[in-house]
Enzyme design. Structure first.
Site, PDB file in Angstrom:
ATOM      1  N   ASN A   9       0.794  -1.230   0.000  1.00  0.00           N
ATOM      2  CA  ASN A   9       0.000   0.000   0.000  1.00  0.00           C
ATOM      3  C   ASN A   9       0.829   1.284   0.000  1.00  0.00           C
ATOM      4  OD1 ASN A   9       0.727  -0.684   2.647  1.00  0.00           O
ATOM      5  ND2 ASN A   9      -1.045   0.338   3.542  1.00  0.00           N
ATOM      6  N   GLU A  61       4.831  -3.847  12.528  1.00  0.00           N
ATOM      7  CA  GLU A  61       3.764  -2.858  12.374  1.00  0.00           C
ATOM      8  C   GLU A  61       2.638  -3.582  11.653  1.00  0.00           C
ATOM      9  OE1 GLU A  61       1.178  -0.695  10.858  1.00  0.00           O
ATOM     10  OE2 GLU A  61       2.714   0.022   9.469  1.00  0.00           O
ATOM     11  N   CYS A 113      -3.196   1.362   6.979  1.00  0.00           N
ATOM     12  CA  CYS A 113      -3.426   0.769   8.301  1.00  0.00           C
ATOM     13  C   CYS A 113      -3.917   1.800   9.304  1.00  0.00           C
ATOM     14  CB  CYS A 113      -2.154   0.083   8.802  1.00  0.00           C
ATOM     15  SG  CYS A 113      -0.720   1.159   8.826  1.00  0.00           S
ATOM     16  N   GLU A 169       8.593   2.788  14.593  1.00  0.00           N
ATOM     17  CA  GLU A 169       9.368   3.244  13.454  1.00  0.00           C
ATOM     18  C   GLU A 169       9.279   4.755  13.377  1.00  0.00           C
ATOM     19  OE1 GLU A 169       9.347  -0.246  10.178  1.00  0.00           O
ATOM     20  OE2 GLU A 169       7.438   0.834  10.337  1.00  0.00           O
TER      21      GLU A 169
END
Length: 487
Positions: free
Chosen positions: A161, A260, A294, A468
């Site tokens: 994505n 993640e 997300c 991150e």
């Protein structure tokens, strides 16, 4: 737009289908078709790496590890800064390439390239600021020194994505820390990763420091890499289900993991919210990348006093969006990544309608070539509908009514995920109070976009491990080393 006229430079898919990128060289191959979601046509084929080729990437990363680890931080910094500059210079070509293989609207693709490049600039700066400690023991008799070593070879697995940003968010801190990497992008969108490898080599990244492989069989390939004792880090972005499998694989060799994973973000609108601001934020939080994010707002909880006005306003704005090919300059919402994605979205909407929800706009897959689902608003959604608990990953806003703060918090927390959440209220104290009650790693207050290279990105519960970005992102690729010193 006539695509043949723009297939030049970094926008040309053929350029990035030359081979696997291992030890600074291209290893020829084919076998994985890359599809344009806007038309359903195949763009090119990229190599399908087998286990032997994957292990040659590990060998290359290992051979380069000592030299890169010993490269002065300033030199690592300058290479990352050069990579940032090259990305900026080729931004329009990279944006078109992303739109071609991912389907996202050019405006979103341009935003992604700018965001992705910033990770190289940020970690170019952080490379020279790796922390350490010097202090006395509590009794004053000894000294404690703490340094940080690169954790070692890292396997980086990225989703389809955000094919540029998810790569730079991992490569940037890894290289800044002194680690070498094997990047395995999603097979749906590998061209951007290979383009990044070309730019990295041009920026001065030494052979073997960054290796890129694609495979149609990621399970055995990832398992083989993780079972090699030279590999000490796994950084994965993707679904929670796949994340659990990779964690189990990594446990066999006690590999450090950053994960993640999935999200199911609530978007809470209080009665006292500024309606226009909430609608503006909702469009960003829901429709960035066509909802294929997300952090996308998945569940809209709107307090009763503002509910009807919010539904009407959001319906009007979603209806006005132009659906079309990602690389069409007028498109505001591009196609989904695959037909399977469209089928999932349609299943969730249909099930909610069967349970009494009402669609105010959209709600039916777009016929014809390409993988299109229109911007959709659905209200009066039962809280036990599947759409309330599964990540939609598409342009569908599901709206629920609530009355009290406690009810909103309870509804927001009825999920195994905890990545992102949004709260809108004119009363900041109230927004903070609601936000503190939500189990989430990130919270946007009166903001529909929270991602920033300078901020720690990550979630709680089943949404992941570690962070991150920001000053903490580089620590994921460093091991503290304690020196007990007598002098």
């Amino acid at each position: 737009m006539v695509l043949d006229n723009v297939f030049t430079g970094y926008a040309d898919p053929q350029l990035h289908a030359e081979g696997l990128f291992i030890n600074g060289k291209w290893v020829a191959g084919d076998g994985i078709p890359v599809t344009d979601p806007s038309s359903g046509n195949t763009l090119v084929e990229v190599p399908d790496a087998n286990i032997a080729e994957a292990m040659s990437a590990v060998d290359a990363a290992d051979a380069a590890a000592k030299g890169w680890r010993e490269t002065p931080p300033r030199q690592r910094s300058e290479i990352l800064r050069s990579w940032f500059t090259l990305m900026t210079e080729h931004a329009e070509e990279l944006a078109l390439l992303i739109s071609l293989e991912n389907g996202k609207a050019l405006t979103d693709a341009r935003g992604e390239v700018a965001y992705a490049a910033e990770f190289f600039r940020w970690y170019a700066e952080e490379a020279t600021r790796i922390p350490g400690e010097y202090r006395h023991t509590p009794n004053g008799a000894h000294h404690i020194l703490v340094d940080h070593d690169p954790i070692g070879i890292a396997l980086l697995i990225t989703p389809w994505n955000f094919p540029a940003a998810m790569a730079t968010r991992k490569i940037g801190p890894a290289l800044a820390a002194g680690c070498t990497v094997i990047l395995k992008p999603a097979s749906e969108t590998p061209l951007t990763a290979y383009a990044m490898a070309r730019l990295g080599a041009e920026a001065g990244v030494p052979p073997g420091v960054v290796n890129v492989i694609t495979t149609s069989d990621p399970g055995p390939v990832s398992s083989a890499i993780l079972s090699d004792p030279r590999v000490r880090k796994l950084s994965f972005t993707g679904s929670t289900g796949v994340g659990r499998i990779l964690l189990a694989e990594a446990a066999k060799t006690v590999v450090s993991c950053s994960m993640e994973l999935g999200g199911n973000a609530p978007f809470i609108v209080m009665d006292d919210a500024n309606l226009d601001a909430a609608l503006n934020g909702a469009m960003v939080a829901k429709m960035r990348n066509g909802g294929e994010a997300c952090t996308a707002a998945n569940r809209f909880y709107v307090q009763s006093g503002i509910h009807d006005a919010f539904v009407a306003g959001l319906t009007q704005r979603m209806q006005a969006l132009k659906l079309g090919a990602g690389y069409d300059a007028e498109t505001q919402c591009g196609p989904m990544i695959t037909t399977k994605a469209v089928e999932k979205i349609d299943r969730l909407v249909a099930e909610a309608k069967e349970r009494g929800a009402q669609v105010t706009t959209g709600g039916t897959p777009q016929p014809g070539s390409g993988y299109y689902y229109p911007p959709t608003v659905i209200e009066n959604v039962p809280t036990d509908a599947a759409i309330a608990h599964e990540e939609i990953f598409g342009p569908v806003a599901a709206i629920y009514r609530f009355d009290t703060e406690d009810e909103a918090i309870r509804m927001a927390n009825t999920t195994e995920y905890g990545l992102a959440a949004y709260v809108y209220s004119r009363d900041i104290t109230r927004a903070m109070r609601v936000g503190r009650g939500i189990e989430t790693g990130m919270l946007g207050i009166n903001r529909g976009l929270m991602s920033d290279p300078a901020a720690p990105f990550g979630g709680v519960k089943q949404s992941g491990l570690g962070r991150e970005g920001g000053v903490t992102g580089i620590l994921e690729f460093l091991e503290p080393k304690y020196f007990a010193v007598e002098f």
